[in-house]
Design a protein around this motif. Structure first.
Motif, short mmCIF file in Angstrom:
data_model
loop_
_atom_site.label_atom_id
_atom_site.label_comp_id
_atom_site.label_asym_id
_atom_site.label_seq_id
_atom_site.Cartn_x
_atom_site.Cartn_y
_atom_site.Cartn_z
N ARG A 26 -9.26 -9.66 -1.82
CA ARG A 26 -9.66 -8.25 -1.80
C ARG A 26 -9.23 -7.53 -3.07
N CYS A 27 -8.27 -8.10 -3.77
CA CYS A 27 -7.87 -7.54 -5.07
C CYS A 27 -8.83 -8.03 -6.16
N GLY A 28 -9.89 -8.70 -5.76
CA GLY A 28 -10.90 -9.14 -6.73
C GLY A 28 -10.53 -10.41 -7.46
N ARG A 205 -3.89 -2.96 -7.80
CA ARG A 205 -4.96 -3.35 -6.88
C ARG A 205 -4.43 -3.52 -5.46
N ILE A 206 -3.25 -4.13 -5.35
CA ILE A 206 -2.67 -4.33 -4.01
C ILE A 206 -2.47 -2.98 -3.32
N LYS A 207 -1.98 -2.01 -4.09
CA LYS A 207 -1.74 -0.68 -3.49
C LYS A 207 -3.06 -0.04 -3.05
N SER A 208 -4.13 -0.26 -3.82
CA SER A 208 -5.44 0.29 -3.45
C SER A 208 -5.95 -0.35 -2.16
N VAL A 209 -5.74 -1.67 -2.03
CA VAL A 209 -6.18 -2.38 -0.83
C VAL A 209 -5.38 -1.89 0.38
N LYS A 210 -4.06 -1.73 0.18
CA LYS A 210 -3.21 -1.26 1.28
C LYS A 210 -3.62 0.14 1.72
N ALA A 211 -3.84 1.02 0.75
CA ALA A 211 -4.23 2.40 1.08
C ALA A 211 -5.57 2.39 1.82
N ALA A 281 -15.07 1.73 7.42
CA ALA A 281 -13.92 1.12 6.75
C ALA A 281 -14.05 1.35 5.25
N ILE A 282 -12.93 1.42 4.58
CA ILE A 282 -12.93 1.63 3.12
C ILE A 282 -12.52 0.31 2.46
N ASP A 283 -13.22 -0.08 1.42
CA ASP A 283 -12.90 -1.33 0.73
C ASP A 283 -11.69 -1.18 -0.18
N GLN A 284 -11.72 -0.20 -1.03
CA GLN A 284 -10.61 0.07 -1.95
C GLN A 284 -10.40 1.56 -1.98
N MET A 285 -9.16 1.98 -2.23
CA MET A 285 -8.89 3.41 -2.35
C MET A 285 -8.02 3.60 -3.59
#
Ligand code: ATP
Ligand code: MG
Length: 287
Positions: A26-28, A205-211, A281-285
């Protein structure tokens, strides 16, 4: 010159494997994690993924075999290695607990004095007992801890629990929590500028996925007379988007809500006349 790559250690096969691999994907980060692979290079990001036993990950990170790793806080605490914890990852949640046979008359930690406790976590357990002035005999075993009391190897156990069903089927009752745990990203103490730059990118990226996982995108139709109150319920990232509907006196409102207060917000929205509520659902934030 060879490109510098960040070496990431993840659990090869076990409870953390799927979530660790999905997080990286998910972090690409694209890579092949085919069966039996020990190592995989990402196609589109300067990382190399190592698939290892979870118990070995803290040691490998300390020893520079890997630069970062994903491991449970329980394993990290037991290993006592000099590594940095960078980020909690929100999966692999469990607790390390003390459990006694159903007929054990348990009242307080003092009841463990002089008792034999079976565990795979002797370090964590002995610190916990020391901190609580308990003198028990710790028996280190490497697996199937839950059967130890029934074969008279121990009077009680200390093991990982999530739902508690394994304890229940083995006639045991959870009585004390020794530690809470979830998967964390750990890193070697001194990475150097190049590797640190890759880690920073990955961490962003990890933080965006978590958010994204903790939030939902919400769309709804609101009667204009209650618009102000509805907007107050939906602060969003900055503030919600409001668009007029073709029908007069109605607006469409788009926003982001936190998973924790999601149902409460939806109920309040309905009571203010919101209709056609859609939740995505949100993919990335990206924050
Ligand atoms: P390995 O072969 O890699 O050594 P393992 O058998 O030691 O694997 P798993 O059972 O796959 O380990 O558990 C890995 C981690 O998953 C645990 O260390 C813990 O952090 C987490 N975990 C989450 N829930 C549970 C649970 N109910 N029981 C055990 N571990 C759990
Ligand atoms: Mg293990």
């Amino acid at each position: 010159m060879q490109e510098i790559k960040l070496k990431i250690a993840v659990q090869k096969s076990g409870r953390l494997s799927d979530d660790s691999i999905n997080l990286l994907k998910r972090c690409g980060v694209k890579f092949n994690n085919g069966l039996g692979k020990l190592k995989s290079e990402a196609e589109n990001f300067p990382v190399e993924i190592y698939f290892l036993r979870d118990d070995d990950i803290p040691q490998y990170v300390e020893d520079n075999v890997a630069d970062v790793g994903i491991v449970g806080e329980n394993v990290l605490a037991e290993a006592c290695k000099k590594v940095d914890t960078i980020e909690k990852l929100g999966f692999g949640k469990c607790r390390l607990s003390l459990a006694v046979p159903k007929d054990f008359q348990y009242q307080s930690l003092k009841d463990f004095d002089g008792k034999r406790i079976a565990t795979t976590y002797p370090q964590v357990l002995s610190s916990f007992f020391a901190a609580n002035n308990v003198t028990a005999e710790i028996h280190t075993i490497s697996g199937s801890v839950e059967i130890a009391p029934s074969i008279n190897l121990a009077d009680a156990i200390c093991d990982l629990v999530s739902s508690g069903s394994t304890l229940f089927t083995n006639g045991l009752r959870e009585v004390e929590t020794v530690m809470q745990s979830e998967a964390v990203l750990i890193a070697r103490k001194t990475l150097g500028a190049d590797l640190q730059a890759i880690l920073d990118k990955l961490l962003f990226r990890i933080k965006s996925v978590k958010a994204a996982k903790q939030n939902k995108y919400i769309l709804l139709n609101a009667p204009n007379e209650n618009l102000a109150e509805i907007i107050r319920l939906l602060p969003g990232m900055r503030s919600p988007s409001v668009l007029p509907l073709a029908e007069s006196n109605w607006s469409s409102v788009h926003s982001v809500v936190n998973e924790n207060d999601f149902w409460q917000v939806v109920e309040s929205l309905k009571s203010k006349g919101a209709e056609g509520i859609l939740v995505l659902a949100i993919d990335q934030m990206i924050q």
